[in-house]
Design a protein around this motif. Structure first.
Motif, PDB file in Angstrom:
ATOM      1  N   UNK A   1       0.823  -1.213   0.000  1.00  8.40           N
ATOM      2  CA  UNK A   1       0.000   0.000   0.000  1.00  8.40           C
ATOM      3  C   UNK A   1       0.858   1.264   0.000  1.00  8.40           C
ATOM      4  N   UNK A   2       1.857   1.320   0.899  1.00  7.42           N
ATOM      5  CA  UNK A   2       2.704   2.506   0.979  1.00  7.42           C
ATOM      6  C   UNK A   2       3.583   2.646  -0.269  1.00  7.42           C
ATOM      7  N   UNK A   3       4.065   1.541  -0.792  1.00  9.04           N
ATOM      8  CA  UNK A   3       4.923   1.588  -1.971  1.00  9.04           C
ATOM      9  C   UNK A   3       4.131   2.022  -3.200  1.00  9.04           C
ATOM     10  N   UNK A   4       2.933   1.469  -3.374  1.00  5.82           N
ATOM     11  CA  UNK A   4       2.077   1.896  -4.488  1.00  5.82           C
ATOM     12  C   UNK A   4       1.759   3.383  -4.361  1.00  5.82           C
ATOM     13  N   UNK A   5       1.414   3.821  -3.148  1.00  3.14           N
ATOM     14  CA  UNK A   5       1.084   5.226  -2.928  1.00  3.14           C
ATOM     15  C   UNK A   5       2.271   6.122  -3.297  1.00  3.14           C
ATOM     16  N   UNK A   6       3.469   5.700  -2.959  1.00  2.00           N
ATOM     17  CA  UNK A   6       4.667   6.466  -3.318  1.00  2.00           C
ATOM     18  C   UNK A   6       4.816   6.607  -4.818  1.00  2.00           C
ATOM     19  N   UNK A   7       4.594   5.524  -5.565  1.00  2.00           N
ATOM     20  CA  UNK A   7       4.683   5.570  -7.027  1.00  2.00           C
ATOM     21  C   UNK A   7       3.585   6.463  -7.600  1.00  2.00           C
ATOM     22  N   UNK A   8       2.369   6.301  -7.083  1.00  2.00           N
ATOM     23  CA  UNK A   8       1.257   7.130  -7.552  1.00  2.00           C
ATOM     24  C   UNK A   8       1.544   8.614  -7.288  1.00  2.00           C
ATOM     25  N   UNK A   9       2.013   8.922  -6.084  1.00  2.00           N
ATOM     26  CA  UNK A   9       2.297  10.314  -5.735  1.00  2.00           C
ATOM     27  C   UNK A   9       3.402  10.913  -6.606  1.00  2.00           C
ATOM     28  N   UNK A  10       4.399  10.111  -6.942  1.00  2.00           N
ATOM     29  CA  UNK A  10       5.465  10.614  -7.821  1.00  2.00           C
ATOM     30  C   UNK A  10       4.903  10.961  -9.204  1.00  2.00           C
ATOM     31  N   UNK A  11       4.029  10.114  -9.734  1.00  2.00           N
ATOM     32  CA  UNK A  11       3.409  10.408 -11.037  1.00  2.00           C
ATOM     33  C   UNK A  11       2.506  11.631 -10.927  1.00  2.00           C
TER      34      UNK A  11
ATOM     35  N   UNK B   1       3.537  -4.031 -10.980  1.00  2.00           N
ATOM     36  CA  UNK B   1       4.504  -4.318  -9.919  1.00  2.00           C
ATOM     37  C   UNK B   1       5.588  -5.219 -10.497  1.00  2.00           C
ATOM     38  N   UNK B   2       6.815  -4.982 -10.076  1.00  2.00           N
ATOM     39  CA  UNK B   2       7.911  -5.843 -10.522  1.00  2.00           C
ATOM     40  C   UNK B   2       7.792  -7.215  -9.873  1.00  2.00           C
ATOM     41  N   UNK B   3       8.646  -8.113 -10.308  1.00  2.69           N
ATOM     42  CA  UNK B   3       8.808  -9.385  -9.615  1.00  2.69           C
ATOM     43  C   UNK B   3       9.382  -9.096  -8.228  1.00  2.69           C
ATOM     44  N   UNK B   4       9.228 -10.030  -7.331  1.00  2.00           N
ATOM     45  CA  UNK B   4       9.747  -9.873  -5.976  1.00  2.00           C
ATOM     46  C   UNK B   4      10.931 -10.800  -5.761  1.00  2.00           C
ATOM     47  N   UNK B   5      11.779 -10.430  -4.805  1.00  2.00           N
ATOM     48  CA  UNK B   5      12.896 -11.306  -4.432  1.00  2.00           C
ATOM     49  C   UNK B   5      13.185 -11.094  -2.950  1.00  2.00           C
ATOM     50  N   UNK B   6      13.590 -12.178  -2.294  1.00  2.10           N
ATOM     51  CA  UNK B   6      13.826 -12.128  -0.861  1.00  2.10           C
ATOM     52  C   UNK B   6      15.232 -11.627  -0.562  1.00  2.10           C
TER      53      UNK B   6
ATOM     54  N   UNK C   1       7.385  -1.212 -16.416  1.00  2.27           N
ATOM     55  CA  UNK C   1       6.945  -0.044 -17.199  1.00  2.27           C
ATOM     56  C   UNK C   1       6.048  -0.520 -18.344  1.00  2.27           C
ATOM     57  N   UNK C   2       6.502  -1.527 -19.077  1.00  2.00           N
ATOM     58  CA  UNK C   2       5.716  -2.051 -20.202  1.00  2.00           C
ATOM     59  C   UNK C   2       4.369  -2.578 -19.716  1.00  2.00           C
ATOM     60  N   UNK C   3       4.367  -3.312 -18.619  1.00  4.94           N
ATOM     61  CA  UNK C   3       3.110  -3.846 -18.084  1.00  4.94           C
ATOM     62  C   UNK C   3       2.166  -2.722 -17.655  1.00  4.94           C
ATOM     63  N   UNK C   4       2.722  -1.637 -17.098  1.00  3.84           N
ATOM     64  CA  UNK C   4       1.892  -0.496 -16.713  1.00  3.84           C
ATOM     65  C   UNK C   4       1.369   0.252 -17.935  1.00  3.84           C
ATOM     66  N   UNK C   5       1.999   0.075 -19.081  1.00  3.58           N
ATOM     67  CA  UNK C   5       1.553   0.727 -20.317  1.00  3.58           C
ATOM     68  C   UNK C   5       0.440  -0.046 -21.037  1.00  3.58           C
TER      69      UNK C   5
END
Length: 191
Positions: A63-73, A119-124, A177-181
């Protein structure tokens, strides 16, 4: 005396301006790569702009990470409303069953208000980095400390370091980026 032949203005394609809500060179170059791969017949000019994410320096959770990306845009659009697209990219971490994984959200807005997101892939992350983040350090700073680097967050980042370069951070973000497009590539079915 012969004058040079004038170019037919209609033949020239107008470059579309894309503003990235960051001056981070990796975020700018991945946006350039993603837009040019998604729209290979169009011309884009990609520019970075320092804007606030309005979230913690190290976002925790989706939630916070998505909000950060949205706010930057959104904030990029507010500062430079003449562009054709505004892009926000925000890296975050999340805890799951005592472990921590990293990822990034990408949000793209166009002048009509249409939003694309992915969202990108995730890694631990290894415990040594997780412990530093839990202690209040950003992922990039933790990478620098553990791997004896400087400013890795503007380079190949954790994903590049931990994969020994097998996963290139620019390409890792470009895929999101491509997936968001997708909504902008399929305008008739994404209304």
């Amino acid at each position: 005396m012969a004058f040079p032949k004038r170019k037919n203005i209609k033949e020239e394609k107008r470059q579309k301006l894309v503003i990235v809500g960051s001056k981070n060179p990796v975020k700018i170059s991945c946006t350039d790569l993603g837009f040019h791969q998604a729209f290979d017949s169009e011309a884009f000019l990609i520019e970075g702009l320092n804007v606030s994410s309005e979230v913690d320096d190290q976002p925790i959770g989706d939630e916070q990470t998505y909000l950060g990306a949205y706010n930057r845009a959104k904030n990029s659009k507010n500062v430079f409303p003449e562009a054709d697209f505004w892009v926000g990219i925000e890296g975050g971490v999340e805890e799951q069953a005592g472990e921590m994984y990293a990822f990034a959200w990408v949000v793209i807005i166009d002048p009509t208000g249409k939003i694309g997101k992915a969202k990108t892939a995730t890694f631990f992350l290894p415990n040594v980095i997780t412990d530093l983040i839990k202690g209040g350090m950003e992922l990039g700073a933790a990478d620098d400390q553990v791997f004896n680097r400087e400013n890795s967050k503007q380079g190949n980042g954790a994903v590049g370091i931990l994969t020994n370069g097998a996963v290139n951070r620019k390409e890792y973000y470009a895929q999101a980026i491509i997936l968001a497009l997708i909504p902008f590539m399929n305008k008739t079915i994404y209304i």
